[in-house]
Scaffold this motif. Structure first.
Motif, PDB file in Angstrom:
ATOM      1  N   THR A   1       0.840  10.316  -2.236  1.00 13.48           N
ATOM      2  CA  THR A   1       1.419   9.285  -1.541  1.00 13.48           C
ATOM      3  C   THR A   1      -0.061   8.930  -0.628  1.00 13.48           C
ATOM      4  O   THR A   1      -0.737   9.532  -0.270  1.00 13.48           O
ATOM      5  N   ILE A   2      -0.217   7.345  -0.756  1.00 14.67           N
ATOM      6  CA  ILE A   2      -1.337   6.826  -0.352  1.00 14.67           C
ATOM      7  C   ILE A   2      -1.252   6.586   1.281  1.00 14.67           C
ATOM      8  O   ILE A   2      -2.263   6.242   1.968  1.00 14.67           O
TER       9      ILE A   2
ATOM     10  N   TYR B   1      -8.232   4.448  -6.121  1.00 12.31           N
ATOM     11  CA  TYR B   1      -7.093   5.288  -5.652  1.00 12.31           C
ATOM     12  C   TYR B   1      -5.710   4.897  -6.371  1.00 12.31           C
ATOM     13  O   TYR B   1      -5.593   3.693  -6.445  1.00 12.31           O
TER      14      TYR B   1
ATOM     15  N   GLU C   1       3.695   8.224  -5.582  1.00 13.02           N
ATOM     16  CA  GLU C   1       4.642   7.971  -4.604  1.00 13.02           C
ATOM     17  C   GLU C   1       5.844   8.682  -5.079  1.00 13.02           C
ATOM     18  O   GLU C   1       7.100   8.234  -5.152  1.00 13.02           O
TER      19      GLU C   1
ATOM     20  N   LYS D   1       5.784   7.390 -12.555  1.00  9.73           N
ATOM     21  CA  LYS D   1       4.744   6.548 -12.519  1.00  9.73           C
ATOM     22  C   LYS D   1       3.405   7.399 -12.447  1.00  9.73           C
ATOM     23  O   LYS D   1       2.384   6.910 -12.872  1.00  9.73           O
TER      24      LYS D   1
ATOM     25  N   MET E   1      -3.024   4.044 -17.424  1.00  7.20           N
ATOM     26  CA  MET E   1      -3.969   3.065 -16.936  1.00  7.20           C
ATOM     27  C   MET E   1      -5.358   3.413 -16.631  1.00  7.20           C
ATOM     28  O   MET E   1      -6.074   2.658 -17.020  1.00  7.20           O
TER      29      MET E   1
ATOM     30  N   GLN F   1      -7.383   4.007 -19.734  1.00  2.09           N
ATOM     31  CA  GLN F   1      -7.613   2.631 -20.482  1.00  2.09           C
ATOM     32  C   GLN F   1      -8.830   1.937 -19.700  1.00  2.09           C
ATOM     33  O   GLN F   1      -9.585   1.488 -20.507  1.00  2.09           O
TER      34      GLN F   1
END
Lengths: 344, 344
Positions: A73-74, A99, A103, A108, A115, A118
């Motif tokens: 978690t950020i 970053y 979560e 995710k 992502m 890519q």
DNA sequence: CTGAAAGCGCTTACAG
DNA sequence: CTGAAAGCGCTTACAG
């Protein structure tokens, strides 16, 4: 306001784009370009305010000079301690950091890695959660540089750096036992993670070595339990364990539950009950005085992780395991360290 | 493990790359490509696991589908509240978000913007600090979509969204005055920011409207002052102001100083002294019960900021000012709301 | 010592 | 309806 391109520089300097590229990438000597020409090109580039377009470089080279940091978690303190250190260190090597956080969401985690890959992220620093095992395997299979932090999967052969959990609990227990505490409880969480196993084992080994039984002294809280439930369990554990003198909380989340329980029971720290916390995430500043913490050296962990990653980026993924365990520190919060136990 | 490219899909489907591109970008109809062919191409793409290379797209189109979020510090609660909301909202519009922080460092702010713009960030959401005025001007001059959050520069014509500071303080003061408090102090910080001016003005207007003087009731702390110094100033302010009944702290940092001061003076909240805090960053959960907060609706601010940005992205930067002020909430922390003041 | 050319993976006028 | 071609800004063998 149009950006100047390498081609523009070439035109202005009266040379070919390739020459400019070589000079700007420090390959002038290698390509045996004359000093005079090289410095002229440098000058033009500077004067025109030329900066290479990283997108184009990335497309061409397949490298992005970007590292991906994936944390649970950020918004936590762990991330706060880490992000700056990693960013600074990465900058020293010419890398940027992006970053992302899972979560606590399995799906995710998968998307994120997809992502990032890519976007041509060059390497990964990951705080793994149970659900990510498969994704990490794929990354490895894909020959991507990866370093795990804070935890790891025993089955996967990938560099990781974490605190020495066993040693940490050993230290804390030695401290307690030396002070004369004998009835020490251990509160842990029902989570199938190597760290937690190590911590529990260290508790049991310490007690047994001191000739103390542990039969009724371990409480394992369910991971899914909500906070109020957890507090309830800790409270009755403290109440129903005869002669309890101290409690060792295996994570700082558990420590917070403990704090609240002790508060509700009206007990005074550390006189009525001593408390020691394994602070996974270097948040010990949150604790009030009178609590002892086994403190994770977040800074050192982060730095080491980055170094391991750079090693991989420098010489390719050697596939060798490098497991690095860092010694934790013992920190007594505040000045009111609890003294020798009198009536043992 | 090689990635499949658009060209690969074209080859497999037996058509040209352009056709594939059109279909995959939803322009099949527009280009009058037959349904049959279109769906065949879609199928091949799916079967081969094709994903366009964003780097290539970015190079070609000049767009990155990435938004830059620049905050003062990445380790604060403000950032924590914001990041997730912005990320989720951005995703709905097909954008990713990269985070950066200035960490209270002027130089760094400049670099960050430079770096982001090189990476072809499509738009910016910025929590501006005094040193960034020039950089933001350049961004505007460069026709980049920008939205400011939490503050703004009166001289720069750029969309911004923030809490209605004046209204917030008005609310808080109405609350206090209604409860019978008359000797209310106001602690603010010596910082030349519009928010702070609005807050002070609202305090003065409220008091004057109630027929109360404010002469000896305002304390302005120097921004550079360290924490201990600040606590000292607040402490003596509380001690030396006759008949002080309540204090309004203009920021949550000041509120924390106040909390510590009150603690050191041995005063009890809210009986000895009532306390109200303008919570710039939605951290009111940190305060103990008995404190009233003017709470910033971080979520709404973030959402609105993103919408303003999307507007710009959708129809180009219209250069028109849109200043949005969101009404703050009044939150009494905990259940022990302080009651009517008895001996006014 | 230096330049012309190909190519990274895409999009988009342009020409059938 | 569909394809060939140019070009985004760079790097790097290859050929002088």
């Amino acid at each position: 306001m149009k950006r100047v391109s390498l081609k523009d520089i070439a035109r202005i300097a009266g040379v070919s784009p390739s020459t400019v590229s070589f000079v700007l990438n420090g390959k002038a000597k290698q390509m045996r370009i004359s000093e005079a020409l090289a410095s002229k090109i440098m000058e033009v580039a500077k004067k025109e305010g030329y900066h290479p377009n990283p997108v184009a470089v990335s497309l061409r080279t397949g490298k992005s000079q970007i590292l991906g940091l994936i944390v649970e978690t950020i918004s936590g303190n762990f991330f706060a301690s880490l992000s700056r250190i990693i960013e600074d260190e990465a900058a020293r090597f010419g890398y940027k950091v992006v970053y992302t956080s899972t979560e606590n969401n399995r799906q995710k985690g998968k998307e994120l890695i997809g992502m990032l890959s890519q976007r041509q992220v060059d390497g990964y620093i990951i705080t793994p959660t149970p659900g990510m095992e498969q994704d990490i395997k794929e990354l490895i299979a894909d020959n991507k540089p990866v370093v795990l932090m804070d935890s790891y999967f025993p089955g996967i052969d990938v560099p990781h750096v974490l605190v020495n959990n066993y040693e940490g609990v050993l230290k804390g227990m030695a401290h307690l036992i030396e002070k004369g505490y004998r009835r020490v409880g251990f509160v842990t969480v029902d989570l199938n993670l190597v760290q937690m196993e190590e911590r529990l084992k260290a508790f049991q080994d310490s007690m047994h070595k001191a000739g103390l039984p542990t039969d009724d002294l371990v409480l394992s809280i369910k991971y899914e339990e909500d906070k109020e439930q957890g507090i309830h369990q800790v409270t009755s554990f403290i109440q129903n364990t005869p002669d309890l003198e101290a409690v060792f909380f295996a994570t700082n989340y558990l420590g917070l539950l403990g704090l609240e329980s002790i508060h509700r029971l009206g007990l005074k720290l550390p006189d009525d009950l001593a408390m020691i916390v394994f602070d996974d995430h270097d948040v010990f500043r949150l604790y009030p005085p009178g609590i002892t913490c086994i403190r994770q050296p977040a800074e050192e962990i982060a730095k080491t992780a980055l170094e391991l990653l750079m090693e991989q980026l420098g010489k390719g993924n050697n596939g060798g395991e490098s497991k690095i365990e860092i010694s934790p520190g013992l920190v007594v919060r505040g000045t009111t360290e609890y003294g020798q136990k009198v009536n043992k």
